[in-house]
Design a protein around this motif. Structure first.
Motif, mmCIF file in Angstrom:
data_model
loop_
_atom_site.group_PDB
_atom_site.id
_atom_site.type_symbol
_atom_site.label_atom_id
_atom_site.label_comp_id
_atom_site.label_asym_id
_atom_site.label_seq_id
_atom_site.Cartn_x
_atom_site.Cartn_y
_atom_site.Cartn_z
ATOM 1 N N ARG A 169 18.114 -14.750 7.000
ATOM 2 C CA ARG A 169 18.143 -13.345 6.589
ATOM 3 C C ARG A 169 17.028 -12.595 7.324
ATOM 4 O O ARG A 169 15.850 -12.920 7.196
ATOM 5 N N LEU A 170 17.403 -11.569 8.094
ATOM 6 C CA LEU A 170 16.444 -10.746 8.817
ATOM 7 C C LEU A 170 16.386 -9.357 8.198
ATOM 8 O O LEU A 170 17.394 -8.666 8.089
ATOM 9 N N LEU A 171 15.179 -8.970 7.771
ATOM 10 C CA LEU A 171 14.939 -7.653 7.175
ATOM 11 C C LEU A 171 13.674 -7.052 7.788
ATOM 12 O O LEU A 171 12.708 -6.761 7.079
ATOM 13 N N PRO A 172 13.647 -6.879 9.112
ATOM 14 C CA PRO A 172 12.411 -6.424 9.755
ATOM 15 C C PRO A 172 12.040 -5.013 9.332
ATOM 16 O O PRO A 172 12.921 -4.190 9.036
ATOM 17 N N PRO A 173 10.745 -4.693 9.295
ATOM 18 C CA PRO A 173 10.359 -3.299 9.078
ATOM 19 C C PRO A 173 11.044 -2.413 10.113
ATOM 20 O O PRO A 173 11.148 -2.782 11.292
ATOM 21 N N LEU A 174 11.502 -1.264 9.685
ATOM 22 C CA LEU A 174 12.240 -0.383 10.595
ATOM 23 C C LEU A 174 11.321 0.284 11.606
ATOM 24 O O LEU A 174 11.798 0.912 12.561
ATOM 25 N N VAL A 175 10.004 0.119 11.429
ATOM 26 C CA VAL A 175 9.032 0.662 12.383
ATOM 27 C C VAL A 175 8.654 -0.362 13.437
ATOM 28 O O VAL A 175 7.768 -0.097 14.267
ATOM 29 N N ILE A 176 9.286 -1.522 13.448
ATOM 30 C CA ILE A 176 8.995 -2.530 14.459
ATOM 31 C C ILE A 176 9.255 -1.938 15.847
ATOM 32 O O ILE A 176 10.217 -1.193 16.058
ATOM 33 N N ILE B 34 25.625 -21.199 15.329
ATOM 34 C CA ILE B 34 25.790 -19.893 14.701
ATOM 35 C C ILE B 34 27.269 -19.656 14.410
ATOM 36 O O ILE B 34 28.071 -19.452 15.319
ATOM 37 N N GLY B 35 27.612 -19.681 13.124
ATOM 38 C CA GLY B 35 28.991 -19.426 12.733
ATOM 39 C C GLY B 35 29.324 -17.959 12.755
ATOM 40 O O GLY B 35 30.449 -17.569 13.060
ATOM 41 N N GLU B 36 28.325 -17.116 12.443
ATOM 42 C CA GLU B 36 28.571 -15.668 12.407
ATOM 43 C C GLU B 36 27.246 -14.940 12.326
ATOM 44 O O GLU B 36 26.293 -15.407 11.691
ATOM 45 N N VAL B 37 27.167 -13.794 12.998
ATOM 46 C CA VAL B 37 26.067 -12.847 12.820
ATOM 47 C C VAL B 37 26.682 -11.594 12.210
ATOM 48 O O VAL B 37 27.613 -11.024 12.765
ATOM 49 N N ARG B 38 26.184 -11.168 11.062
ATOM 50 C CA ARG B 38 26.831 -10.068 10.344
ATOM 51 C C ARG B 38 25.777 -9.200 9.659
ATOM 52 O O ARG B 38 24.597 -9.549 9.589
ATOM 53 N N GLY B 39 26.251 -8.080 9.128
ATOM 54 C CA GLY B 39 25.379 -7.194 8.371
ATOM 55 C C GLY B 39 25.643 -5.746 8.709
ATOM 56 O O GLY B 39 26.522 -5.413 9.497
ATOM 57 N N LEU B 40 24.855 -4.884 8.094
ATOM 58 C CA LEU B 40 24.881 -3.454 8.376
ATOM 59 C C LEU B 40 23.481 -3.029 8.790
ATOM 60 O O LEU B 40 22.501 -3.352 8.114
ATOM 61 N N GLY B 41 23.369 -2.309 9.907
ATOM 62 C CA GLY B 41 22.065 -1.849 10.358
ATOM 63 C C GLY B 41 21.116 -3.001 10.571
ATOM 64 O O GLY B 41 21.450 -4.000 11.220
ATOM 65 N N ILE C 38 20.540 -8.146 8.373
ATOM 66 C CA ILE C 38 21.302 -9.028 9.253
ATOM 67 C C ILE C 38 21.274 -10.462 8.730
ATOM 68 O O ILE C 38 20.213 -11.003 8.403
ATOM 69 N N GLY C 39 22.451 -11.075 8.669
ATOM 70 C CA GLY C 39 22.579 -12.476 8.296
ATOM 71 C C GLY C 39 23.102 -13.305 9.458
ATOM 72 O O GLY C 39 24.043 -12.892 10.134
ATOM 73 N N ILE C 40 22.485 -14.450 9.680
ATOM 74 C CA ILE C 40 22.909 -15.377 10.734
ATOM 75 C C ILE C 40 23.302 -16.675 10.053
ATOM 76 O O ILE C 40 22.443 -17.407 9.545
#
Length: 423
Positions: free
Chosen positions: A389-396, A336-343, A346-348
């Motif tokens: 790329r992680l874009l989980p439902p916000l109701v998870i 893992i070079g970087e974990v980044r994003g807003l809210g 998320i990008g790994i």
């Protein structure tokens, strides 16, 4: 799969090789009875989850009244109500207006039309690694060739690319990146011929890359200096995904036009261009139009989506999801070079070595496959295809998120062991 191969063209790919039977919230069940936790979220379409009950009920009620009289023929209240709502929610105090369309790409195309009509200029500036769609105008705006543009030329003209920040791989400071506009105006195009700059507040397909507030502010200043229209592409970042209703709020910037789609309708096709009223009114009557855009089904769905985001505090939930993911994965693996994003966007970034930061897209493909085999959907992105790329439902739920992250941790640990075991 055999029926799909016979009936559906090769050009349309599907990341997860299952047939969906039912889906609710963050869970998907396939036709064989297997259940999966969805961290892909329909590439950002499912912020309020699969089949949210308030949206489903609104759709059933609308179906009993009428399906689609076509707004250019006769009006209906949900269209105007949703336009009023979006106009009031957009960043900034300027009066706003909204038009509804079918898809993100169609919304981008119409934003370009509006900007050109308003300014009387043809040129558009977009960014390296940016993604804006697959129609011809949006392909031209997109800053990635493989899988998007290769073999489909020629592209529409009067589109110019400039660099977008990427701190992990580009050591240039914001001032140096912004200087590229001066170079462009000296050697590439007269600023008097530029209508607009279009940018994603966070690059999605480009690898979940987040610019600094200073960079975004610099873009706003350039637009103001030369009379460009600032178009924010919030198709993937909108509707609480980044911890704000719209990502531009993180940068305290009021765009001139904002393009919306994906999660606006919880999966019902809908898109929008919302912008400053004087700019939106530049096209004359009948110069904008769409047959199926802004359908009653899409509009009632979107009104319920906005209600759910507010009632369930999903912007705050996005922030919490992001914190949980980052705390679990940031220092987990040598890959893992970087974990980044807003809210909860998320990008790994996966690399072969943290010293060289050489991208490892082959390993990412293995991770995606192993996660799917263990019941979790994830996606890839990035210029090199090496970003998860992680874009989980916000109701998870917390339990679902913990289980999904356990799977990811186990997969990464297995990858590490396999590497160590190799001679």
């Amino acid at each position: 799969m055999k029926r799909r191969q016979e009936a559906v063209p090769n050009g349309l790919s599907t990341n997860i090789p299952i047939g969906t039977l039912e889906a609710s919230g963050a869970l998907v069940t396939d036709v064989d009875g297997n259940q999966f936790i969805d961290l892909a979220g329909g590439i950002g379409t499912l912020n309020v989850g699969h089949s949210p009950a308030p949206v489903v009920e609104a759709l059933k009620t609308q179906l009993d009244d009428f399906i689609h009289p076509v707004f250019p023929v006769s009006m209906y209240d949900s269209y105007i109500q949703l336009a009023e709502k979006l106009n009031s929610l957009m960043p900034g105090n300027s009066p706003k207006k909204t038009i509804f369309l079918n898809s993100g790409a169609e919304a981008v195309e119409n934003a370009i039309k509006i900007a050109r009509r308003y300014t009387g200029r043809p040129g558009i500036i977009s960014f390296e690694r940016g993604f804006h769609g697959r129609t011809y105008m949006t392909m031209s705006l997109t800053g990635k060739v493989k899988n998007f543009k290769a073999g489909f030329g020629p592209m529409p003209s009067d589109v110019y690319k400039v660099p977008y920040p990427y701190e992990l791989r580009d050591s240039r400071k914001d001032e140096e990146l912004l200087d590229h506009f001066s170079n462009l105006f000296q050697t590439g195009v007269d600023p008097e011929d530029i209508a607009a700059i279009i940018m994603e507040p966070v690059q999605g397909e480009g690898g979940l890359v987040v610019p600094s507030a200073e960079f975004v502010s610099g873009i706003r200043k350039i637009c103001d200096k030369y009379g460009f229209v600032f178009i924010a592409d919030e198709i993937q970042t909108g509707f609480a995904r980044t911890g704000k209703l719209f990502a531009m709020e993180h940068f305290n910037i009021e765009p001139d036009l904002t393009v919306l789609s994906k999660s606006i309708g919880a999966g019902i096709p809908l898109a929008a261009v919302t912008g400053k009223a004087d700019i939106m009114d530049a096209p004359k009557p009948k110069e904008l139009g769409t047959t199926l855009g802004g359908s009653p089904l899409g509009c009632v769905a979107a009104l319920k989506v906005l209600e759910m985001i507010e009632k369930e505090n999903l912007a705050d939930r996005a922030e919490e999801i992001g914190r949980q993911v980052k705390s679990r994965l940031e220092s987990l693996s040598p890959y893992i070079g970087e974990v980044r994003g807003l809210g909860a966007m998320i990008g790994i970034e996966i690399v072969k070595d943290k010293t060289t930061m050489e991208p490892d897209p082959a390993l990412v493909k293995q991770i995606v496959k192993k996660c799917y085999e263990n019941g979790v959907f994830i996606l890839t992105s990035g210029a090199f295809g090496n970003v998860i790329r992680l874009l989980p439902p916000l109701v998870i739920t917390d339990e679902q998120l913990t289980e999904a992250l356990d799977v990811m941790e186990n997969v990464l640990a297995e990858m590490k062991q396999n590497t160590v075991a190799q001679p």
